[in-house]
Design an enzyme around this catalytic site. Structure first.
Site, short mmCIF file in Angstrom:
data_model
loop_
_atom_site.label_atom_id
_atom_site.label_comp_id
_atom_site.label_asym_id
_atom_site.label_seq_id
_atom_site.Cartn_x
_atom_site.Cartn_y
_atom_site.Cartn_z
CB SER A 93 7.62 65.19 -5.49
OG SER A 93 8.90 65.34 -4.94
CD GLN B 279 13.31 59.48 -1.87
OE1 GLN B 279 14.13 58.66 -1.46
NE2 GLN B 279 13.58 60.32 -2.85
CG ASP C 146 15.50 67.72 -3.06
OD1 ASP C 146 16.28 66.97 -2.44
OD2 ASP C 146 14.42 67.33 -3.54
C1 S3P Z 1 11.21 63.23 -2.45
C2 S3P Z 1 11.62 63.23 -1.15
C3 S3P Z 1 12.94 63.74 -0.72
C4 S3P Z 1 13.61 64.58 -1.80
C5 S3P Z 1 13.50 63.94 -3.15
C6 S3P Z 1 12.04 63.77 -3.53
C7 S3P Z 1 9.87 62.69 -2.78
O1 S3P Z 1 13.78 62.64 -0.40
O2 S3P Z 1 14.97 64.79 -1.49
O3 S3P Z 1 14.15 64.71 -4.15
O4 S3P Z 1 9.38 62.92 -3.90
O5 S3P Z 1 9.27 62.03 -1.92
P1 S3P Z 1 13.85 61.99 1.07
O6 S3P Z 1 12.60 61.32 1.37
O7 S3P Z 1 15.01 61.02 0.98
O8 S3P Z 1 14.15 63.15 1.98
#
Ligand code: S3P
Length: 453
Positions: free
Chosen positions: A29, A176, A327
């Protein structure tokens, strides 16, 4: 991309105790965001410890295609950004491969630009819903010129001459979606407000502040976060030390817990509380995880972990903990397969829209390998077998282009009585290219197998 080529099956077998010390590659991330914000900010950004996984490199390519200069010098990545508001229209579609984070955050970043941008990806990414990001962008004035059915990729965006600031309450727990709106706000006049009822990882907020964005967070008496961001300000290049990814650390961590006699140390793990739900859950299950050498690096909490084999017991994981370990459920389900009693995991609706339908993929792979489990609409319950007697030995698990499904089942094979096979290890490179070497270095018995003709 390598995993569009012939699939590469792999097998994991019951292993002797895992021992040794490992350093975990950079957080995915934070690495995506480092390339994005560095590519956007004026001046130089230096990144130390970037995750060089396929997903992150795609984001780097996209930023280059929009005018950022990115190069690697020795161990560091050096970026000269365009300056906020000055991204260029890419000459070709942006190909995000397997990367949902890269695609969704970049849709926000460029959506409010008065230009056309096309997004493409692999079969996994093209099956994932993008409407969750497109809906708030539409409210800001962004046109979706074309999209596959159900607001899926390939899709093309065209921004307005002047985007409109909005107040947007994020309808699902998603960092996200939150981040896409915050990034769209960077090129929007006035103040955009994002309301987040359930807190998710806060890397976007923290890092944007570091780059000089005018962003404030207020948490009300109900715990609801209100994030205010003022657009069109200056962003200035930063030096970023990327801590180790707790979502990658999860694999050697669970492996050491389930393989008898193991004692390993995992160094440099990000301990941001929005990411540590798995550690807390495993500790509640009786895991021997010693957190030591806590420190703060570049604004993030980091620590080292000593992990020893432990007899785990089943627990119920509170649904509200899901965002802090979203995750990690696949590998938690593996840990639960070796725990005494039942582990119940409610509140998993978001797992259905990850790189694969992770609820279905986990339940199918567990059943194939003789684990007793129940898949609900948004839940999973696993009844474990301490010692792993009778587990494993199934057909090759279908990984569905999902790196975390692949790694989880390879970890399972290290402690089950019979080997566990997966259909394709190539996809692991999206987030953890060093996985096979790092695990075998600890003593794990994992290897590639000849592909079926
Ligand atoms: C992430 C947010 C998560 C996570 C992904 C990374 C990010 O997704 O599952 O691996 O870096 O913002 P979601 O926002 O769909 O929960």
């Amino acid at each position: 991309m390598s995993h569009s080529a012939a699939s590469q099956p792999a097998i994991a077998r019951n292993s002797r105790p895992l021992t040794g010390e490992v350093r975990i590659p950079g957080d995915k991330s934070i690495s995506h965001r480092s390339f994005m914000f560095g590519g956007l900010a004026a001046g130089e950004t230096r990144i130390i410890g970037l995750l060089e996984g396929e997903d992150v490199l795609r984001t780097g390519q996209a930023m280059k295609a929009m005018g950022a200069h990115i190069e690697k010098k020795g161990e560091e990545w050096i970026i000269r950004g365009t300056g906020n508001g000055a991204l260029l229209q890419p000459q070709a579609p942006l190909d995000f491969g397997n990367a949902g984070t890269g695609a969704r955050l970049t849709m926000g970043l460029v959506g409010t630009y008065d230009m056309e941008t096309t997004f493409i990806g692999d079969a996994s990414l093209q099956s994932r819903p993008m409407g969750r990001v497109l809906d708030p962008l539409r409210q800001m004035g962004v046109q979706v010129l074309s999209a596959a059915s159900g607001d899926r990729m390939p899709l093309t965006l065209r921004g307005p001459a002047h985007a409109a600031p909005i107040t947007y309450q994020v309808p699902m727990a998603s960092a996200q979606v939150k981040s896409a709106v915050l990034l769209a706000a960077l090129n929007t006049p006035g103040i955009t407000t994002v309301i987040e009822p359930i807190m998710t990882r806060d890397h976007t907020e923290k890092m944007l502040k570091g780059f000089g964005a005018k962003i404030d967070v207020e948490t009300d008496e109900r715990g609801v976060r209100h994030i205010f961001i003022e657009g069109q300000g200056k962003l200035t290049g930063q030096t970023i030390h990327v801590p180790g990814d707790p979502s990658s650390a999860a694999f050697p961590l669970v492996a050491a817990l389930i393989v008898p006699g193991s004692d390993i140390t995992i160094c440099n793990v990000l301990m941001n509380p929005t990411r540590t739900g798995l550690i807390l859950t495993l500790q509640e299950m009786g895991a021997d995880i010693e957190i030591f050498n806590p420190r703060n690096e570049g604004g993030e909490d980091v620590a080292d972990l000593r992990v020893r084999h432990s007899q785990l017991k089943g627990v119920t994981v509170p649904a509200e903990r899901a965002p802090s370990m979203i995750d990690e459920y696949p590998v938690l389900a593996v840990a639960a397969s070796f725990a005494e009693g039942e582990t119940r995991m409610p509140g998993l609706e978001e797992l259905r829209v990850k790189e694969s339908d992770r609820l279905a993929a986990m339940a199918a792979g567990l059943r194939q390998n003789h684990v007793d489990c129940t898949e609900g609409e948004a839940s999973l319950a696993v009844r474990g077998v301490p010692g792993g007697k009778g587990l494993g030995g199934g057909e090759a698990v279908k990984t569905h282009l999902d790196h975390r499904i692949a790694m989880s089942f390879l970890v399972m094979g290290l402690a089950s009585q019979h080997p566990v096979t997966i259909d394709d290890k190539a996809v692991i490179a999206t987030s953890f290219p060093e996985f096979m070497d790092l695990m075998t270095g600890l003593g794990a018995h994992i290897e590639a197998v000849e592909a079926m003709p």
